[in-house]
Write a protein that holds these residues in place. Sequence first.
Motif, PDB file in Angstrom:
ATOM      1  N   PHE A   1       0.743  -1.129   0.159  1.00 16.80           N
ATOM      2  CA  PHE A   1       0.018  -0.023   0.002  1.00 16.80           C
ATOM      3  C   PHE A   1       0.966   1.240  -0.081  1.00 16.80           C
ATOM      4  CE2 PHE A   1      -2.065   3.606   2.448  1.00 16.80           C
ATOM      5  CZ  PHE A   1      -2.956   3.714   1.834  1.00 16.80           C
ATOM      6  N   ARG A   2       1.826   1.132   0.727  1.00 19.68           N
ATOM      7  CA  ARG A   2       2.529   2.576   1.191  1.00 19.68           C
ATOM      8  C   ARG A   2       3.482   2.892  -0.188  1.00 19.68           C
ATOM      9  NH1 ARG A   2       4.187   1.028   5.961  1.00 19.68           N
ATOM     10  NH2 ARG A   2       6.223   0.046   5.280  1.00 19.68           N
ATOM     11  N   ASN A   3       3.920   1.647  -1.076  1.00 21.32           N
ATOM     12  CA  ASN A   3       4.824   1.873  -2.022  1.00 21.32           C
ATOM     13  C   ASN A   3       4.055   1.729  -3.357  1.00 21.32           C
ATOM     14  OD1 ASN A   3       7.604   1.823  -0.630  1.00 21.32           O
ATOM     15  ND2 ASN A   3       6.833   0.223   0.174  1.00 21.32           N
ATOM     16  N   ASP A   4       2.927   1.118  -3.538  1.00 17.25           N
ATOM     17  CA  ASP A   4       2.404   1.021  -4.807  1.00 17.25           C
ATOM     18  C   ASP A   4       1.259   1.986  -5.056  1.00 17.25           C
ATOM     19  OD1 ASP A   4       4.369  -0.516  -5.792  1.00 17.25           O
ATOM     20  OD2 ASP A   4       3.546  -2.412  -5.305  1.00 17.25           O
ATOM     21  N   LEU A   5       0.511   2.639  -3.880  1.00 13.55           N
ATOM     22  CA  LEU A   5      -0.799   3.094  -4.202  1.00 13.55           C
ATOM     23  C   LEU A   5      -0.501   4.580  -4.204  1.00 13.55           C
ATOM     24  CD1 LEU A   5      -3.688   2.668  -4.424  1.00 13.55           C
ATOM     25  CD2 LEU A   5      -4.000   2.800  -1.860  1.00 13.55           C
ATOM     26  N   THR A   6      -0.268   4.929  -5.504  1.00  7.76           N
ATOM     27  CA  THR A   6       0.174   6.362  -6.001  1.00  7.76           C
ATOM     28  C   THR A   6      -1.396   7.218  -6.301  1.00  7.76           C
ATOM     29  OG1 THR A   6       1.206   5.713  -7.869  1.00  7.76           O
ATOM     30  CG2 THR A   6       2.484   6.041  -5.896  1.00  7.76           C
ATOM     31  N   GLN A   7      -1.606   6.812  -7.645  1.00  7.02           N
ATOM     32  CA  GLN A   7      -2.570   7.457  -8.340  1.00  7.02           C
ATOM     33  C   GLN A   7      -3.978   6.580  -8.526  1.00  7.02           C
ATOM     34  OE1 GLN A   7      -2.073  10.510  -9.344  1.00  7.02           O
ATOM     35  NE2 GLN A   7      -0.087  10.259  -8.610  1.00  7.02           N
ATOM     36  N   GLU A   8      -3.866   5.073  -8.135  1.00  5.67           N
ATOM     37  CA  GLU A   8      -4.981   4.304  -8.280  1.00  5.67           C
ATOM     38  C   GLU A   8      -5.923   4.655  -7.273  1.00  5.67           C
ATOM     39  OE1 GLU A   8      -5.100   1.973 -10.751  1.00  5.67           O
ATOM     40  OE2 GLU A   8      -3.360   2.614 -11.538  1.00  5.67           O
ATOM     41  N   GLN A   9      -7.186   4.476  -7.701  1.00  5.08           N
ATOM     42  CA  GLN A   9      -8.310   4.464  -6.727  1.00  5.08           C
ATOM     43  C   GLN A   9      -8.520   3.230  -6.052  1.00  5.08           C
ATOM     44  OE1 GLN A   9      -9.939   7.480  -5.749  1.00  5.08           O
ATOM     45  NE2 GLN A   9      -8.252   8.254  -6.998  1.00  5.08           N
ATOM     46  N   ALA A  10      -8.241   1.880  -6.420  1.00  4.18           N
ATOM     47  CA  ALA A  10      -8.262   0.894  -5.972  1.00  4.18           C
ATOM     48  C   ALA A  10      -7.008   0.083  -6.073  1.00  4.18           C
ATOM     49  CB  ALA A  10      -9.541  -0.033  -6.452  1.00  4.18           C
ATOM     50  N   PHE A  11      -6.742  -0.651  -5.013  1.00  2.00           N
ATOM     51  CA  PHE A  11      -5.390  -1.534  -5.269  1.00  2.00           C
ATOM     52  C   PHE A  11      -5.730  -2.840  -4.282  1.00  2.00           C
ATOM     53  CE2 PHE A  11      -0.986  -2.326  -4.531  1.00  2.00           C
ATOM     54  CZ  PHE A  11      -0.785  -3.124  -3.612  1.00  2.00           C
TER      55      PHE A  11
ATOM     56  N   VAL B   1     -11.007   7.401  -1.958  1.00  2.07           N
ATOM     57  CA  VAL B   1     -12.020   8.408  -2.434  1.00  2.07           C
ATOM     58  C   VAL B   1     -11.392   9.675  -2.361  1.00  2.07           C
ATOM     59  CG1 VAL B   1     -14.306   9.278  -2.100  1.00  2.07           C
ATOM     60  CG2 VAL B   1     -13.866   6.999  -1.613  1.00  2.07           C
ATOM     61  N   ASN B   2     -11.340  10.562  -3.568  1.00  2.00           N
ATOM     62  CA  ASN B   2     -10.831  11.710  -3.508  1.00  2.00           C
ATOM     63  C   ASN B   2      -9.261  11.784  -2.915  1.00  2.00           C
ATOM     64  OD1 ASN B   2     -12.805  12.935  -4.488  1.00  2.00           O
ATOM     65  ND2 ASN B   2     -13.897  13.342  -2.448  1.00  2.00           N
ATOM     66  N   HIS B   3      -8.521  10.604  -3.512  1.00  2.00           N
ATOM     67  CA  HIS B   3      -7.086  10.770  -3.087  1.00  2.00           C
ATOM     68  C   HIS B   3      -6.703  10.271  -1.436  1.00  2.00           C
ATOM     69  CE1 HIS B   3      -6.374  11.721  -6.902  1.00  2.00           C
ATOM     70  NE2 HIS B   3      -7.005  12.836  -6.854  1.00  2.00           N
ATOM     71  N   VAL B   4      -8.002  10.152  -0.958  1.00  2.00           N
ATOM     72  CA  VAL B   4      -7.724   9.695   0.668  1.00  2.00           C
ATOM     73  C   VAL B   4      -8.336   8.303   0.978  1.00  2.00           C
ATOM     74  CG1 VAL B   4      -8.697  10.337   2.941  1.00  2.00           C
ATOM     75  CG2 VAL B   4      -8.125  12.045   1.173  1.00  2.00           C
ATOM     76  N   LEU B   5      -7.581   7.387   1.626  1.00  2.00           N
ATOM     77  CA  LEU B   5      -8.065   6.303   2.090  1.00  2.00           C
ATOM     78  C   LEU B   5      -9.145   6.067   2.564  1.00  2.00           C
ATOM     79  CD1 LEU B   5      -7.012   3.065   2.255  1.00  2.00           C
ATOM     80  CD2 LEU B   5      -6.004   3.627   4.386  1.00  2.00           C
ATOM     81  N   ASP B   6     -10.253   5.401   2.194  1.00  2.00           N
ATOM     82  CA  ASP B   6     -11.556   5.320   2.592  1.00  2.00           C
ATOM     83  C   ASP B   6     -12.145   3.935   3.102  1.00  2.00           C
ATOM     84  OD1 ASP B   6     -14.201   6.832   2.625  1.00  2.00           O
ATOM     85  OD2 ASP B   6     -14.828   5.033   1.049  1.00  2.00           O
ATOM     86  N   MET B   7     -11.338   2.843   2.574  1.00  5.27           N
ATOM     87  CA  MET B   7     -11.913   1.553   3.072  1.00  5.27           C
ATOM     88  C   MET B   7     -10.737   0.678   2.685  1.00  5.27           C
ATOM     89  SD  MET B   7     -15.471  -0.303   1.776  1.00  5.27           S
ATOM     90  CE  MET B   7     -16.264   1.064   1.448  1.00  5.27           C
ATOM     91  N   ILE B   8     -10.940  -0.405   3.651  1.00  2.00           N
ATOM     92  CA  ILE B   8     -10.176  -1.672   3.623  1.00  2.00           C
ATOM     93  C   ILE B   8     -10.936  -2.830   3.846  1.00  2.00           C
ATOM     94  CG2 ILE B   8      -8.112  -2.928   4.510  1.00  2.00           C
ATOM     95  CD1 ILE B   8      -7.135  -0.464   5.605  1.00  2.00           C
ATOM     96  N   LEU B   9     -10.718  -3.431   2.692  1.00  2.00           N
ATOM     97  CA  LEU B   9     -11.749  -4.847   2.748  1.00  2.00           C
ATOM     98  C   LEU B   9     -10.665  -6.221   2.847  1.00  2.00           C
ATOM     99  CD1 LEU B   9     -14.187  -4.214  -0.170  1.00  2.00           C
ATOM    100  CD2 LEU B   9     -14.668  -3.996   2.622  1.00  2.00           C
ATOM    101  N   CYS B  10     -10.690  -6.849   3.785  1.00  2.00           N
ATOM    102  CA  CYS B  10      -9.916  -8.002   3.949  1.00  2.00           C
ATOM    103  C   CYS B  10     -10.794  -9.328   3.718  1.00  2.00           C
ATOM    104  CB  CYS B  10      -8.641  -7.991   5.197  1.00  2.00           C
ATOM    105  SG  CYS B  10      -7.651  -9.283   4.806  1.00  2.00           S
ATOM    106  N   LYS B  11     -10.498 -10.126   2.984  1.00  2.00           N
ATOM    107  CA  LYS B  11     -11.485 -11.318   2.750  1.00  2.00           C
ATOM    108  C   LYS B  11     -10.532 -12.456   2.484  1.00  2.00           C
ATOM    109  CE  LYS B  11     -12.856 -10.061  -1.930  1.00  2.00           C
ATOM    110  NZ  LYS B  11     -13.927  -9.955  -2.746  1.00  2.00           N
ATOM    111  N   PRO B  12     -11.011 -13.868   2.936  1.00  2.00           N
ATOM    112  CA  PRO B  12     -10.379 -15.036   2.811  1.00  2.00           C
ATOM    113  C   PRO B  12     -10.511 -15.284   1.096  1.00  2.00           C
ATOM    114  CG  PRO B  12     -12.103 -15.504   4.535  1.00  2.00           C
ATOM    115  CD  PRO B  12     -12.188 -13.843   3.960  1.00  2.00           C
TER     116      PRO B  12
END
Length: 189
Positions: free
Chosen positions: A138-148, A162-173
């Motif tokens: 996340f720290r190294n690859d999420l630059t311009q993308e809206q979803a990673f 959303v609007n260049h600010v972290l909005d949600m994290i989904l972690c699923k098996p």
Amino acid sequence: MLPLNKSKPRYYITQQQLYLITETQLEPLGQLSELFSSSELAEPSFVFLSADCYEIFINSAEQSYDPAQFKKQNQSHFLQHFPHLDIENYQLFFDQPQFNQPYLGIAIEKQWLEALKQYLDKRKFFNTNIQPLATYLFRNDLTQEQAFSCLEPSAETIFIKVNHVLDMILCKPRAEITTLSFQTWMGIK
């Protein structure tokens, strides 16, 4: 990305397994319990923790930079996201806290983390960086993308901005384990 020492190996670790990260794939090395008693492992530059080694959540933005408030908020959000877990059993970290943006919270089971650190210290692996894989990517690859999407053998972690600010994290098996390759867990969607 952070510069990685190419002369030292990099490992990907789950609760039970250890993998060597090569240029193109994750090479299974075996069960942790067996490997920890072996003297064959070389000192790694990085140990990347898989999604089953930690819990990840979002802390909301703060109005002022206050380390004590970051810690208090991290504890509060951990309890909100994981009410079924005992906070006393977890080591809480916050990753790159921001006073004006949401930031990541990470919780690692204390006993498991201590056992890993003791093993590394016992082997005199003092310069090893231990990082949750999803937060590193996340720290190294999420630059311009809206979803990673961080794809791993047992889980998928999706970061949404959303609007260049972290909005949600989904972690699923993951329903089924796919072929272990470098692209599987480092792909950006």
